[in-house]
Write an enzyme that holds these catalytic residues in place. Structure first.
Site, mmCIF file in Angstrom:
data_model
loop_
_atom_site.group_PDB
_atom_site.id
_atom_site.type_symbol
_atom_site.label_atom_id
_atom_site.label_comp_id
_atom_site.label_asym_id
_atom_site.label_seq_id
_atom_site.Cartn_x
_atom_site.Cartn_y
_atom_site.Cartn_z
ATOM 1 N N TRP A 100 -36.257 -24.864 -89.077
ATOM 2 C CA TRP A 100 -37.258 -25.525 -88.225
ATOM 3 C C TRP A 100 -38.650 -25.436 -88.821
ATOM 4 O O TRP A 100 -39.423 -26.396 -88.759
ATOM 5 C CB TRP A 100 -37.192 -24.963 -86.802
ATOM 6 N N ASP A 167 -44.188 -22.124 -82.981
ATOM 7 C CA ASP A 167 -43.011 -22.743 -82.375
ATOM 8 C C ASP A 167 -42.179 -21.617 -81.775
ATOM 9 O O ASP A 167 -41.560 -20.842 -82.497
ATOM 10 C CB ASP A 167 -42.222 -23.495 -83.456
ATOM 11 N N LYS A 191 -33.717 -23.670 -74.250
ATOM 12 C CA LYS A 191 -33.186 -22.325 -74.506
ATOM 13 C C LYS A 191 -33.483 -21.477 -73.258
ATOM 14 O O LYS A 191 -32.646 -21.327 -72.405
ATOM 15 C CB LYS A 191 -33.822 -21.690 -75.746
#
Lengths: 355, 355
Positions: A100, A167, A191
């Site tokens: 990511w 992030d 999540k």
């Protein structure tokens, strides 16, 4: 009987939240209308949005500190470019700890120079680089707090003299941090917060308005702040369920309470991975292990079928590792009960006894 | 008892769809997992996404004609800039028929020259301009098929020698058109298709790849096509409910079947607006009236309280006009039954008898 859901995301949510969400789909607030049939400009939904935004800031301890919370669309993937669009004038610094981070860097490069302060790419991201320098003349420093795919997590954030952007998609609301060290935090909901389809962005207002380029309205954080996160129709259902999950967390005692349970879950599983001779952890340095996603291997391929069979019998779901790591990944997000980890550990021990 | 829901969007959805959606939030496909707890990469959700994409093309008659269907995030507002990012090299032509066209034009201007081929802005968008010229050297022509706020609708689309792009957010799947005349169609789900949070984009592949600028991944239609609409985690719930609605429409007999009902509903209401001396329509030319959103006024302000009281008693929701038009707006999307329009007409007649 509900499964023991170790899925990496979209992932387990609290059962009480799912119950309320299902009810709201049929009849919201006794309005004789579904949640997804009402105007997002109605007072009923405006209250949901405001409550969700306030709860997010409250959990992070960022109320009255110059921050705004937004619920946007497009996931972390859209934030990768929005961060750069809004903040990158000349140069930005990125820490590369996984897939990511790597994608965030790729998008940022379209908008200016990107300095990679450190990377663990050549070791398939099996550790968190430390002791790197953050250039003071960069516009911001970007990092990824938890690497879902590789099972690593930053446990000590660097001191940064420039705005720190993070992030936190896969570990937000899971542990106490001094969140005021960050100027911008973003997290896809799917999540620890809610269903896929909305992204939480928490932003310190004073870092905005410093780039010279024209920013399209939908990509402009200032526009979304000015419009109270309702510039256009938000993902109503996802925002509502996120609000329910943030309420659930508050009722439990907030981040500090859930962090204790998360620590117990991680300890239980990592102890077994280290103790049980059939298994080995993927992450090189134990200090970098993620408390959200534990990645591990079964050393003996011949035991795979037995292990999979036992997992199935125990009602365990979502344990397959990501293709770039292989093996197994147990994601232990906030809503996963300690009992589910115990069931997994029991299965690991059963396989050991039979081997 | 369910309300008669005339909300402009998010708006009414079929009751059977809401029922199935609520069930899936608790237990999806008897998996003992919620729809919103499973991986978007699981075969269960991949099937949902593929089925939704196929159903969209099937309804529009665009299968095997070089088109791809995508379910993206960000609503029509993100498409305003994605269209320009992907297609505008030098010059684009826009028809300005309302607030949404106006916003689309604003975003496109960041990427190149925009020629407004015609506009009804000076008349508060109360008609659809006709007989305009589309410059042949523009990269594409953009229009908005239905103007939710003003209650106008394009009933005859121009012939265009350049790719025609259309924002069909508020009337997609409501009427038969030769959809192959369009090179790109986009629509936020929250009118005729599903809950807010996903956007249908139907695109003719051969119009892509012709601009010279670098396009960020999340804004690049080619990336989304290459990744089968799963470049990142999609808005799982919104896509699933859209799939259910498209299935519902298919079971009813498709667009041609629903169009007949939509025509009946519009005829019933407009006949009453024209007949009842207490009311007047907003749109200047009757031929431009929208079959999705009927905008009208109560001429005598003193009857407002009575009218509102009667609406409330009849269980009618969402009839307030948009602030830029005032008065009332009855949105009659696919899922609104004819009976609801009859109830509204009855209320209008009751007020007339009492006046």
């Amino acid at each position: 009987m509900k499964k023991h859901n170790f899925s990496a995301g979209p992932c387990i949510l609290p059962q009480s939240v799912l119950q309320k969400a299902a009810e709201a789909v049929l009849d919201f607030n006794n309005l004789n209308l579904s949640l997804i049939e009402i105007s997002h400009r109605s007072k009923y939904f405006v209250e949901v949005m405001e409550h969700a935004r306030n709860l997010a800031l409250e959990h992070l301890g960022l109320q009255d500190k110059g921050y705004k919370a937004l619920f946007l669309q497009g996931g972390a993937s859209l934030e990768f470019l929005m961060v750069a669009y809004n903040l990158l004038e000349k140069k930005a610094a990125y820490l590369n700890t996984g897939t990511w981070s790597d994608k965030a860097i790729k998008e940022a490069k379209l908008f200016g120079e990107v300095v990679e302060v450190a990377t663990s790419k050549s070791d398939n991201f099996n550790f968190i680089p430390k002791n790197f320098q953050i250039p003071k003349d960069a516009d911001y420093f970007h990092c990824t707090s938890n690497n879902t795919i590789f099972g690593t997590q930053i446990h000590e954030f660097p001191e940064s003299e420039i705005p720190m952007v993070c992030d936190m998609s896969s570990d937000i609301f899971s542990r106490q941090l001094d969140f005021s060290k960050f100027s911008l935090i973003y997290a896809g909901a799917q999540k620890n917060m809610g269903p896929a389809g909305t992204t939480l962005v928490v932003i310190k207002e004073d870092i905005l308005g410093k780039v010279s380029r024209a920013i399209p309205s939908m990509l402009n954080y200032k526009v979304h702040i000015y419009k109270d996160s309702m510039f256009n129709t938000p993902a109503v259902f996802s925002v509502y369920v996120s609000m329910l999950t943030l309420e659930w967390l508050k009722d439990l005692g907030g981040i500090s309470a859930i962090e204790k349970v998360n620590n117990q879950k991680a300890e239980l599983l990592y102890n077994e991975i280290d103790r049980n001779p059939l298994f080995e952890g993927f992450v090189a340095n134990k200090e970098d292990r993620s408390k959200m996603n534990a990645t591990f291997n079964l050393k003996n391929d011949e035991l795979k079928a037995t292990f999979h069979n036992q997992l199935k019998q125990a009602g365990i779901n979502g344990l397959n590792g990501h293709r770039s790591v292989g093996g197994y990944r147990a994601s232990m997000y906030n809503a996963l009960p300690l009992e589910s980890v115990q069931v997994l550990v029991d299965v690991m021990q059963t396989v050991e006894r039979g081997a």
